[in-house]
Design an enzyme around this catalytic site. Structure first.
Site, PDB file in Angstrom:
ATOM      1  N   HIS A   1       0.817  -1.209   0.000  1.00  0.00           N
ATOM      2  CA  HIS A   1       0.000   0.000   0.000  1.00  0.00           C
ATOM      3  C   HIS A   1       0.854   1.262   0.000  1.00  0.00           C
ATOM      4  O   HIS A   1       0.442   2.293  -0.528  1.00  0.00           O
ATOM      5  CB  HIS A   1      -0.941  -0.005   1.204  1.00  0.00           C
ATOM      6  CG  HIS A   1      -2.165  -0.836   0.982  1.00  0.00           C
ATOM      7  ND1 HIS A   1      -3.432  -0.386   1.276  1.00  0.00           N
ATOM      8  CD2 HIS A   1      -2.326  -2.092   0.493  1.00  0.00           C
ATOM      9  CE1 HIS A   1      -4.322  -1.328   0.976  1.00  0.00           C
ATOM     10  NE2 HIS A   1      -3.661  -2.377   0.498  1.00  0.00           N
ATOM     11  N   ASP A   2       2.037   1.200   0.597  1.00  0.00           N
ATOM     12  CA  ASP A   2       2.927   2.363   0.552  1.00  0.00           C
ATOM     13  C   ASP A   2       3.480   2.557  -0.857  1.00  0.00           C
ATOM     14  O   ASP A   2       3.388   3.644  -1.430  1.00  0.00           O
ATOM     15  CB  ASP A   2       4.073   2.171   1.546  1.00  0.00           C
ATOM     16  CG  ASP A   2       5.051   3.343   1.526  1.00  0.00           C
ATOM     17  OD1 ASP A   2       4.587   4.503   1.518  1.00  0.00           O
ATOM     18  OD2 ASP A   2       6.265   3.101   1.508  1.00  0.00           O
TER      19      ASP A   2
ATOM     20  N   VAL B   1       1.303   3.841  -4.203  1.00  0.00           N
ATOM     21  CA  VAL B   1       0.757   5.194  -4.341  1.00  0.00           C
ATOM     22  C   VAL B   1       1.775   6.143  -4.964  1.00  0.00           C
ATOM     23  O   VAL B   1       1.551   6.701  -6.033  1.00  0.00           O
ATOM     24  CB  VAL B   1       0.274   5.726  -2.983  1.00  0.00           C
ATOM     25  CG1 VAL B   1      -0.202   7.178  -3.105  1.00  0.00           C
ATOM     26  CG2 VAL B   1      -0.879   4.860  -2.475  1.00  0.00           C
TER      27      VAL B   1
ATOM     28  N   GLY C   1       5.390   5.393  -4.724  1.00  0.00           N
ATOM     29  CA  GLY C   1       6.689   4.766  -4.596  1.00  0.00           C
ATOM     30  C   GLY C   1       6.942   4.434  -3.134  1.00  0.00           C
ATOM     31  O   GLY C   1       6.173   4.797  -2.247  1.00  0.00           O
TER      32      GLY C   1
ATOM     33  N   ASP D   1       8.147   5.215  -0.129  1.00  0.00           N
ATOM     34  CA  ASP D   1       8.657   6.418   0.527  1.00  0.00           C
ATOM     35  C   ASP D   1       8.133   6.607   1.945  1.00  0.00           C
ATOM     36  O   ASP D   1       8.325   7.662   2.538  1.00  0.00           O
ATOM     37  CB  ASP D   1       8.327   7.656  -0.301  1.00  0.00           C
ATOM     38  CG  ASP D   1       6.829   7.856  -0.496  1.00  0.00           C
ATOM     39  OD1 ASP D   1       6.042   7.032   0.031  1.00  0.00           O
ATOM     40  OD2 ASP D   1       6.445   8.832  -1.165  1.00  0.00           O
TER      41      ASP D   1
ATOM     42  N   SER E   1       5.270   7.220   2.968  1.00  0.00           N
ATOM     43  CA  SER E   1       4.215   8.225   3.109  1.00  0.00           C
ATOM     44  C   SER E   1       2.979   7.669   3.806  1.00  0.00           C
ATOM     45  O   SER E   1       2.196   8.422   4.392  1.00  0.00           O
ATOM     46  CB  SER E   1       3.837   8.796   1.740  1.00  0.00           C
ATOM     47  OG  SER E   1       3.458   7.766   0.840  1.00  0.00           O
TER      48      SER E   1
ATOM     49  N   GLU F   1      -2.640   9.550   3.712  1.00  0.00           N
ATOM     50  CA  GLU F   1      -2.960   8.255   3.095  1.00  0.00           C
ATOM     51  C   GLU F   1      -3.642   7.299   4.070  1.00  0.00           C
ATOM     52  O   GLU F   1      -4.527   6.531   3.699  1.00  0.00           O
ATOM     53  CB  GLU F   1      -1.685   7.617   2.539  1.00  0.00           C
ATOM     54  CG  GLU F   1      -1.116   8.336   1.327  1.00  0.00           C
ATOM     55  CD  GLU F   1       0.199   7.737   0.860  1.00  0.00           C
ATOM     56  OE1 GLU F   1       0.370   6.501   0.986  1.00  0.00           O
ATOM     57  OE2 GLU F   1       1.065   8.487   0.387  1.00  0.00           O
TER      58      GLU F   1
ATOM     59  N   PRO G   1      -6.341   0.210  -5.747  1.00  0.00           N
ATOM     60  CA  PRO G   1      -7.702  -0.298  -5.950  1.00  0.00           C
ATOM     61  C   PRO G   1      -8.424  -0.559  -4.637  1.00  0.00           C
ATOM     62  O   PRO G   1      -7.810  -0.906  -3.628  1.00  0.00           O
ATOM     63  CB  PRO G   1      -7.470  -1.603  -6.724  1.00  0.00           C
ATOM     64  CG  PRO G   1      -6.077  -2.008  -6.390  1.00  0.00           C
ATOM     65  CD  PRO G   1      -5.301  -0.743  -6.175  1.00  0.00           C
TER      66      PRO G   1
END
Length: 210
Positions: free
Chosen positions: A72-73, A76, A78, A80, A82, A95, A170
């Site tokens: 999941h990281d 989105v 790359g 990183d 986030s 996120e 998705p």
């Protein structure tokens, strides 16, 4: 372990390490490379391995959750980290707050535990993005596959927007053709899509049936 599950964990470990990422590079124009912390934090991978093995003893469902967290990281913006941010200066929903993540994310406390130990060992040295990658590798290893080398040198993102998740990750409501397109934009096939989406879930159910 079934063939599709093996494919899933291998793809999760290898393909997401080559997705475009803001974090790529070590600040000197070079790409990721193994042994990145050999001098600055030589025990980093040992510490990650110890923590992941320890939490697996407490909860066998956590290793596949780490694979999904890495997925999941990376999907989105790359790899990183986030997805780990609780807030950003912009004040936009992050996120984590997206319905595609939200309460379904698990394993965050494992990353926190690893980060806390690494800050004692080598303060302000190892990025959370690399911690996620190392932790996902350990989950692959605990699935019964050989421990692979992990190139490191990712930088942590300072931005995280829930709105980026909607167009890149998705959800159960996403039309199939849109999901296929999301994967194809990352040079992943329909088979890759199936095993990456279903592998961690299958492992979780077979290791520790609900």
């Amino acid at each position: 372990m079934g063939r599709h599950l093996i494919t899933a964990v291998i793809l999760t470990f290898t393909l997401f390490n080559i997705l475009p990422s803001e974090a790529r590079g070590n600040g000197q124009g070079h790409g990721l490379h193994t042994g990145f912390y050999a001098s600055s934090c030589p025990r980093v991978e040992e510490i990650v391995s110890e923590v992941v093995a320890r939490v697996r003893e407490r909860n066998p469902k956590l290793p596949p959750a780490l694979i999904r967290l890495f997925f999941h990281d990376c999907f989105v913006k790359g790899c990183d980290a986030s997805i780990l941010l609780d807030a950003t200066p912009s004040g936009e929903p992050v996120e984590k707050a997206s319905p595609a993540n939200g309460e379904t994310l698990r394993g965050l406390e494992v990353i926190d535990e690893i980060k806390a130990q690494l800050e004692q060992e080598c303060p302000r040295t190892v990025s959370c993005a690399d911690i996620l990658a190392f932790a996902a590798r350990e989950a692959v290893y605990l699935a019964g596959l050989p421990r692979h080398d992990v190139p490191a040198g990712r930088r942590d993102s300072r931005t995280s927007r829930a709105s980026d998740v909607f167009v890149n990750l998705p959800t159960p409501a996403t039309p199939l053709n849109d999901i296929i397109d999301m994967f194809s934009r990352r040079n992943l096939s329909i088979e890759d899509m199936v095993v990456l989406s279903g592998g961690p879930l299958h492992w979780r159910s077979t290791m520790h049936p609900i």
